[in-house]
Design a protein around this motif. Structure first.
Motif, PDB file in Angstrom:
ATOM      1  N   LYS A 101       0.983  -1.123   0.146  1.00  0.00           N
ATOM      2  CA  LYS A 101      -0.164  -0.077  -0.220  1.00  0.00           C
ATOM      3  C   LYS A 101       0.876   1.321  -0.063  1.00  0.00           C
ATOM      4  O   LYS A 101       1.910   1.370   0.709  1.00  0.00           O
ATOM      5  N   LEU A 117      -0.226   2.208  -8.060  1.00  0.00           N
ATOM      6  CA  LEU A 117      -0.770   2.550  -6.657  1.00  0.00           C
ATOM      7  C   LEU A 117      -0.575   1.375  -5.711  1.00  0.00           C
ATOM      8  O   LEU A 117      -0.716   1.040  -4.642  1.00  0.00           O
ATOM      9  N   THR A 139      -2.520  -0.604  -2.741  1.00  0.00           N
ATOM     10  CA  THR A 139      -3.762   0.526  -2.853  1.00  0.00           C
ATOM     11  C   THR A 139      -4.825   0.579  -3.783  1.00  0.00           C
ATOM     12  O   THR A 139      -4.392   0.963  -4.989  1.00  0.00           O
ATOM     13  N   ARG A 140      -5.984   0.404  -3.641  1.00  0.00           N
ATOM     14  CA  ARG A 140      -6.972  -0.032  -4.496  1.00  0.00           C
ATOM     15  C   ARG A 140      -7.315   1.477  -5.433  1.00  0.00           C
ATOM     16  O   ARG A 140      -7.550   2.468  -4.801  1.00  0.00           O
ATOM     17  N   ALA A 153       1.032   8.942  -2.836  1.00  0.00           N
ATOM     18  CA  ALA A 153      -0.353   8.444  -3.851  1.00  0.00           C
ATOM     19  C   ALA A 153      -0.481   9.470  -4.986  1.00  0.00           C
ATOM     20  O   ALA A 153      -1.026   8.907  -5.961  1.00  0.00           O
ATOM     21  N   LEU A 207      -2.705   3.656   2.709  1.00  0.00           N
ATOM     22  CA  LEU A 207      -4.179   3.964   1.984  1.00  0.00           C
ATOM     23  C   LEU A 207      -4.742   2.674   1.665  1.00  0.00           C
ATOM     24  O   LEU A 207      -4.062   2.045   0.800  1.00  0.00           O
ATOM     25  N   ASP A 208      -5.794   2.390   1.815  1.00  0.00           N
ATOM     26  CA  ASP A 208      -6.585   1.154   1.290  1.00  0.00           C
ATOM     27  C   ASP A 208      -6.987   1.342  -0.230  1.00  0.00           C
ATOM     28  O   ASP A 208      -7.073   0.625  -0.975  1.00  0.00           O
ATOM     29  N   SER A 209      -7.301   2.759  -0.444  1.00  0.00           N
ATOM     30  CA  SER A 209      -7.797   3.121  -1.972  1.00  0.00           C
ATOM     31  C   SER A 209      -7.388   4.575  -2.048  1.00  0.00           C
ATOM     32  O   SER A 209      -7.396   5.498  -1.266  1.00  0.00           O
ATOM     33  N   VAL A 210      -7.634   4.975  -3.327  1.00  0.00           N
ATOM     34  CA  VAL A 210      -7.393   6.320  -4.041  1.00  0.00           C
ATOM     35  C   VAL A 210      -8.554   6.394  -4.765  1.00  0.00           C
ATOM     36  O   VAL A 210      -8.725   5.516  -5.748  1.00  0.00           O
ATOM     37  N   HIS A 267      -1.021  12.708   1.530  1.00  0.00           N
ATOM     38  CA  HIS A 267      -0.593  11.721   0.817  1.00  0.00           C
ATOM     39  C   HIS A 267       0.049  11.843  -0.526  1.00  0.00           C
ATOM     40  O   HIS A 267      -0.244  11.458  -1.552  1.00  0.00           O
TER      41      HIS A 267
END
Length: 367
Positions: free
Chosen positions: A45, A78, A81-82, A259, A49-52, A256
């Motif tokens: 990740k 990413l 990080t989904r 990201a 972060l789990d996601s962007v 972030h």
């Protein structure tokens, strides 16, 4: 009408207009996951972060995002990080989603970027990169409009009050010496605010005589018998003007940056691949449009539309400043302070690492 009052009315109308795409998640429809976007084994990740969450429009002028999604480029950069997506039909809806935190990074046009930035007093949003130039045309019914001077007295559609094309058409009409009330659209030429999804039907029914619209709507009208009377690119120096840029929530950028850098790297990779493989890229963009909307574009629309768009990492900042001035002249915007609207630090870092040249913020970066 005072400029401040006009601005309030324009922003109120723009915010109130409904989102006419699938409304599965309130602000926009969720794009479908693609097999190419699976997380690589062993990936980590970014920034924990789990996601962007990435927003874009279902327009070919957002081809960078369409291709980046379809080819799995955002997901690749990413890592674990989904990358998740939301598809929008209107700039104000995407700005609302960014401000609320429902979307982290968005591909969006210059006018909503300017309105979103000024409405928050420069606190919420930053433009961090470019995406596309061009792809906007004035298409008319050739039986009713045979020359530019014939546009006077006709009914011409734009996508939305105060949107990028609306401002451009109002500015062009003013340069012809014609008077038009920006709010009502009434005057020497009648401006009809019509959603891009509805405009082809209105054109076919004869309720409008033409439209100043982005691709692929312009080519859809041509396929119905319309004629391109003017390509907006011809009105700009070097025939370049920003039609799509990349914007981010300021808080997300500050918290972030890795990201954000990953998304920018994917965007640069997407544009490089698009420009090196235009036919394959056109197909990939159309496949993503079909995945998002359930309907692909026919070749008679896709081919001419794609040719009129130039994909670029340069945000063409000087043209954004000019577009803001056009909105001011039209009475849709109070004179804005755009200082700080750009932060191209991460983009220039990515471009340098890829062996490219830095891009300029036209003096509108953070001091």
């Amino acid at each position: 009408m005072p400029a401040t009052s006009a601005l309030r009315r324009a922003l109120a109308v723009m915010t109130a207009l409904p989102l006419l795409t699938l409304a599965a998640c309130g602000y926009g429809s969720e794009a479908k996951d693609d097999d190419t976007a699976k997380v690589a084994s062993g990936a980590k990740k970014i920034d924990g972060l789990d996601s962007v969450r990435i927003g874009y429009f279902g327009n070919l002028t957002h081809g960078t995002a369409l291709v980046g999604n379809k080819k799995g480029l955002f997901q690749k950069e990413l890592g674990a990080t989904r990358a998740t997506y939301a598809v929008f039909n209107a700039g104000p809806s995407e700005i609302e989603a960014l401000n609320s935190g429902s979307v982290d990074i968005g591909f969006i046009g210059p006018s909503p970027s300017i309105n979103g930035y000024t409405k928050s007093g420069g606190k919420n949003l930053r433009i961090i990169g470019g995406s596309a130039s061009g792809g906007v045309k004035l298409v008319v019914n050739p039986d009713k409009v045979k020359s530019l001077k014939d546009v006077r007295g006709k009914r011409i559609a734009t996508p939305q009050l105060g949107n990028t094309q609306d401002v451009a058409f109002l500015n062009w009409a003013a340069e012809q010496g014609w008077k038009v009330d920006a709010q009502s659209g009434k005057g020497d030429v009648t401006v009809v605010r019509s959603d891009n999804k509805v405009t082809p039907d209105a054109f076919g029914a004869g309720s409008i005589d033409g439209a100043w619209v982005p691709e692929p709507t312009a080519s859809k009208l041509v396929a119905q018998g319309g004629k391109v009377l003017l390509d907006e690119a011809t009105l700009w120096p070097d025939e370049e003007f920003v039609i799509t840029n990349i914007i981010v929530r300021r808080q997300f950028l500050e918290e972030h940056p890795k990201a954000v850098e990953a998304v920018l790297k994917a965007s640069v990779e997407a544009n490089k691949w698009i420009n090196a493989n235009p036919d394959e890229a056109k197909t990939a963009a159309n496949e993503q449009l079909e995945a998002d909307s359930g309907k692909a574009l026919p070749a008679e629309v896709l081919d001419p539309a794609w040719k009129s768009i130039r994909f670029t990492d340069d945000p063409l900042a000087a043209t954004l400043g000019a577009q803001a001035e056009h909105a001011v002249k039209a009475g849709l915007l109070e004179q804005p302070d755009l200082d700080g609207i750009y932060d191209l630090t991460l983009l220039n870092k990515v471009l340098k690492a890829a062996g490219g040249s830095a891009v300029d913020d036209a003096g509108l970066g953070a001091k």
